[in-house]
Design an enzyme around this catalytic site. Sequence first.
Site, PDB file in Angstrom:
ATOM      1  N   ALA A 164       0.844  -1.180   0.000  1.00  0.00           N
ATOM      2  CA  ALA A 164       0.000   0.000   0.000  1.00  0.00           C
ATOM      3  C   ALA A 164       0.887   1.241   0.000  1.00  0.00           C
ATOM      4  O   ALA A 164       2.059   1.174   0.369  1.00  0.00           O
ATOM      5  CB  ALA A 164      -0.901  -0.012   1.220  1.00  0.00           C
ATOM      6  N   GLY A 213       0.701  -5.053   0.703  1.00  0.00           N
ATOM      7  CA  GLY A 213      -0.452  -5.101  -0.192  1.00  0.00           C
ATOM      8  C   GLY A 213      -0.133  -5.779  -1.520  1.00  0.00           C
ATOM      9  O   GLY A 213      -1.033  -6.322  -2.174  1.00  0.00           O
ATOM     10  N   GLU A 249      -0.626  -9.308  -0.830  1.00  0.00           N
ATOM     11  CA  GLU A 249      -2.073  -9.507  -0.657  1.00  0.00           C
ATOM     12  C   GLU A 249      -2.805  -9.474  -1.992  1.00  0.00           C
ATOM     13  O   GLU A 249      -3.739 -10.241  -2.226  1.00  0.00           O
ATOM     14  CB  GLU A 249      -2.611  -8.429   0.303  1.00  0.00           C
ATOM     15  CG  GLU A 249      -2.100  -8.642   1.721  1.00  0.00           C
ATOM     16  CD  GLU A 249      -2.345  -7.454   2.638  1.00  0.00           C
ATOM     17  OE1 GLU A 249      -1.940  -6.329   2.275  1.00  0.00           O
ATOM     18  OE2 GLU A 249      -2.946  -7.636   3.711  1.00  0.00           O
ATOM     19  N   GLU A 256       4.430  -5.253   7.238  1.00  0.00           N
ATOM     20  CA  GLU A 256       3.715  -4.131   7.865  1.00  0.00           C
ATOM     21  C   GLU A 256       4.094  -3.912   9.322  1.00  0.00           C
ATOM     22  O   GLU A 256       4.004  -2.793   9.833  1.00  0.00           O
ATOM     23  CB  GLU A 256       2.198  -4.347   7.763  1.00  0.00           C
ATOM     24  CG  GLU A 256       1.637  -4.238   6.347  1.00  0.00           C
ATOM     25  CD  GLU A 256       1.632  -5.542   5.560  1.00  0.00           C
ATOM     26  OE1 GLU A 256       2.353  -6.481   5.964  1.00  0.00           O
ATOM     27  OE2 GLU A 256       0.925  -5.621   4.556  1.00  0.00           O
TER      28      GLU A 256
END
Length: 255
Positions: free
Chosen positions: A63, A106, A109, A129
Site C-alpha cells: 500500500a 499489499g 495480498e 507491515e
Amino acid sequence: MNNLKTERHGRVVTVRLHRPHVLNALSTELLTELLDVLRPLDADPEVGCFVVTGSERVFAAGADIKEMAGRTAVEMAAEDYFSAWEEFAGFGTPKVAAVNGHALGGGCELAMMCDVIIAGESATFGQPEIKLGVIPGIGGTQRLTRLVGRAKAMDLILTGRTMDAHEAERSGLVSRVVPDDQVLPTATEAAATIASYGRPALTAARECVDRALETGLRDGTLFERRVFHALFATEDQTEGMNAFLEKRPASFKGR
Ligand code: CO8
C-alpha cells in the site's frame, strides 16, 4: 490511465501496474483505476482471464505508505480504507498474478487475491507491515494463514521477513516458479488455457476450491457434489464430454 497499462490478446486481458517511482505502491487512485478498467471487462463474456503483473523489478511494494502515513484512525474507519479491494477479489473472471521482484504487503495480498500465482526465481514475498507499526490490512492475516498455515504466517507477519520464490512455492503460496524472463509468457499461456474453458465450470471450480479454505470436509464435499451435479445442466458439459468421445477438441460456449 496513469497508473496502469492494459493489453488485450484474444480472451486474455493483461493489466500492468505502473507507478515505477514508488515501486508500484498501491494508492487509492491506482485501485480506483484498476477497478474502473476491470469492471466492464469482468462483465464481458469475450474476456476469459485477467493477468495482473508489475515490472521486472517489482510486482508491488505494498500500500502507498505516503498516502496512509498522516491518516487518523477515525479517517481510516470512515473511508473503510481499502475495502474496495474486495471488489477486485470478487471478480468472476479468473485472475493470474505474474510476479517479478518484490510482492510485499499489499503487493503480496494482491497476488493472493488471484487464483494462480506465477513467480520468477528472483521474486520475494512478505508482509512487512509490522515494521511500520501496523499489520496487513488487505486480507493478509487471513489469506496468508489459510494458504501457508499458522506457523509460517506467524513467522512472516511477526518478523516482517521476506521469503524467496522457492520458499513461497514450498509453502503453498505460489503456484509455479519459472525463470524471471518466463514469468509473463507462462502466466499468459496459463491464462489463455483457463480462458479457453467454459465459465460455468471455471466458476464452479474456483468456488469449490476457495470453499475448502472456509468449511469442513463434509460440508465442502457436499457443496462440491451439488455443484458437480448442477454442471450437468450446462451445454458445456454436453459439449465437453461429447468432444472427448468423438476425439475432437471441445468448443465451450460458456452456457
Ligand atoms: N509506498 C510508498 N512509497 C514506496 C513504497 C510504498 N509501499 N515502497 C517503496 N516506495 C518508494 C520509496 O519511498 C522510494 O521513493 P523515493 O525514491 O522518493 O525515496 C522509492 O519507492 C524506491 O524505494 P526504495 O528506495 O526503498 O527501493 P529499494 O530497492 O531500496 O527497496 C523495498 C525496495 C525493499 C521494496 C522498499 O522500498 C520497501 O521496503 N518498501 C516498503 C515495503 C512495505 O513496507 N510494504 C508494506 C506497506 S503497508 C501495506 O501494504 C499494508 C497496508 C494495509 C492497509 C490497511 C488498510 C485498512
